[in-house]
Design a protein around this motif. Structure first.
Motif, PDB file in Angstrom:
ATOM      1  N   LYS A  91      45.301 -16.512  60.368  1.00  0.00           N
ATOM      2  CA  LYS A  91      44.687 -15.932  61.563  1.00  0.00           C
ATOM      3  C   LYS A  91      45.745 -15.600  62.613  1.00  0.00           C
ATOM      4  CE  LYS A  91      41.005 -16.323  64.829  1.00  0.00           C
ATOM      5  NZ  LYS A  91      39.660 -16.786  65.027  1.00  0.00           N
ATOM      6  N   LEU A  92      46.712 -16.504  62.811  1.00  0.00           N
ATOM      7  CA  LEU A  92      47.788 -16.240  63.765  1.00  0.00           C
ATOM      8  C   LEU A  92      48.597 -15.012  63.342  1.00  0.00           C
ATOM      9  CD1 LEU A  92      49.068 -19.867  64.497  1.00  0.00           C
ATOM     10  CD2 LEU A  92      47.922 -18.334  66.106  1.00  0.00           C
ATOM     11  N   ALA A  93      48.875 -14.896  62.041  1.00  0.00           N
ATOM     12  CA  ALA A  93      49.624 -13.742  61.542  1.00  0.00           C
ATOM     13  C   ALA A  93      48.840 -12.452  61.756  1.00  0.00           C
ATOM     14  CB  ALA A  93      49.960 -13.934  60.069  1.00  0.00           C
ATOM     15  N   SER A  94      47.536 -12.500  61.511  1.00  0.00           N
ATOM     16  CA  SER A  94      46.695 -11.326  61.707  1.00  0.00           C
ATOM     17  C   SER A  94      46.644 -10.915  63.172  1.00  0.00           C
ATOM     18  CB  SER A  94      45.277 -11.616  61.199  1.00  0.00           C
ATOM     19  OG  SER A  94      44.429 -10.537  61.465  1.00  0.00           O
ATOM     20  N   SER A  96      48.895 -11.519  65.409  1.00  0.00           N
ATOM     21  CA  SER A  96      50.217 -11.013  65.760  1.00  0.00           C
ATOM     22  C   SER A  96      50.384  -9.558  65.311  1.00  0.00           C
ATOM     23  CB  SER A  96      51.290 -11.895  65.113  1.00  0.00           C
ATOM     24  OG  SER A  96      52.564 -11.392  65.384  1.00  0.00           O
ATOM     25  N   ARG A  97      49.953  -9.264  64.080  1.00  0.00           N
ATOM     26  CA  ARG A  97      50.045  -7.878  63.598  1.00  0.00           C
ATOM     27  C   ARG A  97      49.190  -6.947  64.453  1.00  0.00           C
ATOM     28  NH1 ARG A  97      49.892 -10.503  58.673  1.00  0.00           N
ATOM     29  NH2 ARG A  97      47.645 -10.130  58.452  1.00  0.00           N
ATOM     30  N   THR A  98      47.981  -7.392  64.798  1.00  0.00           N
ATOM     31  CA  THR A  98      47.088  -6.564  65.616  1.00  0.00           C
ATOM     32  C   THR A  98      47.705  -6.285  66.977  1.00  0.00           C
ATOM     33  OG1 THR A  98      45.147  -7.464  64.497  1.00  0.00           O
ATOM     34  CG2 THR A  98      44.786  -6.424  66.636  1.00  0.00           C
ATOM     35  N   ASP A 101      50.516  -3.808  66.628  1.00  0.00           N
ATOM     36  CA  ASP A 101      50.003  -2.447  66.419  1.00  0.00           C
ATOM     37  C   ASP A 101      49.522  -1.838  67.731  1.00  0.00           C
ATOM     38  OD1 ASP A 101      50.563  -2.712  63.750  1.00  0.00           O
ATOM     39  OD2 ASP A 101      48.478  -3.082  63.135  1.00  0.00           O
ATOM     40  N   VAL A 102      48.824  -2.612  68.546  1.00  0.00           N
ATOM     41  CA  VAL A 102      48.307  -2.121  69.834  1.00  0.00           C
ATOM     42  C   VAL A 102      49.473  -1.746  70.751  1.00  0.00           C
ATOM     43  CG1 VAL A 102      47.091  -2.804  71.940  1.00  0.00           C
ATOM     44  CG2 VAL A 102      46.089  -3.314  69.710  1.00  0.00           C
ATOM     45  N   VAL A 103      50.471  -2.629  70.824  1.00  0.00           N
ATOM     46  CA  VAL A 103      51.635  -2.346  71.679  1.00  0.00           C
ATOM     47  C   VAL A 103      52.360  -1.099  71.198  1.00  0.00           C
ATOM     48  CG1 VAL A 103      53.904  -3.214  72.369  1.00  0.00           C
ATOM     49  CG2 VAL A 103      51.919  -4.719  72.485  1.00  0.00           C
ATOM     50  N   ASN A 104      52.579  -0.995  69.896  1.00  0.00           N
ATOM     51  CA  ASN A 104      53.291   0.184  69.353  1.00  0.00           C
ATOM     52  C   ASN A 104      52.491   1.465  69.569  1.00  0.00           C
ATOM     53  OD1 ASN A 104      55.519  -1.290  68.533  1.00  0.00           O
ATOM     54  ND2 ASN A 104      54.639  -1.720  66.525  1.00  0.00           N
ATOM     55  N   GLU A 105      51.172   1.373  69.459  1.00  0.00           N
ATOM     56  CA  GLU A 105      50.327   2.553  69.680  1.00  0.00           C
ATOM     57  C   GLU A 105      50.399   3.025  71.117  1.00  0.00           C
ATOM     58  OE1 GLU A 105      45.606   3.193  69.694  1.00  0.00           O
ATOM     59  OE2 GLU A 105      46.411   2.490  67.777  1.00  0.00           O
TER      60      GLU A 105
END
Length: 108
Positions: A91-94, A96-98, A101-105
């Motif tokens: 869950k922590l990894a998920s 973090s990825r989310t 992705d939001v920051v990069n977007e």
């Protein structure tokens, strides 16, 4: 080196002083706390950690301020403990990825 680890899992009693996470910095991997209050071979009441409890909940708040990323509540044992830790790590990894992705977007 600590930055090469996937996760740091800390097993400790809620009444112990946890200072090891203070000062690891932003390069540290996710830090997960698994509170335990009794030895595995002893039978007795556990000291459950309730975040809403004004006295005991302060422990969790303090650890979050030091950099804790999550905790496994309920003091599971055996296979339930392994599954709870693994689920929390995923869950922590998920999350973090989310967030990445939001920051990069937003940057693009």
């Amino acid at each position: 080196e600590i930055s090469a680890l996937h996760t740091i899992v800390i097993f400790s009693s809620p009444i112990d002083e946890v200072q090891v996470i203070d000062g690891l910095g932003h390069c540290a991997p996710p830090i997960l706390w698994v509170p335990h209050t009794v030895a595995p071979d002893s039978v007795g009441e556990t000291w459950q950690v309730d975040v809403a409890d004004s006295q005991r909940g302060g422990i969790v708040t303090h650890l979050l301020e030091l950099g804790l990323d999550g905790m496994v509540p309920g003091e599971p044992e055996g296979a339930r403990l392994a599954l709870a830790v693994r689920a929390k790590i995923h869950k922590l990894a998920s999350l973090s990825r989310t967030l990445n992705d939001v920051v990069n977007e937003r940057r693009s």
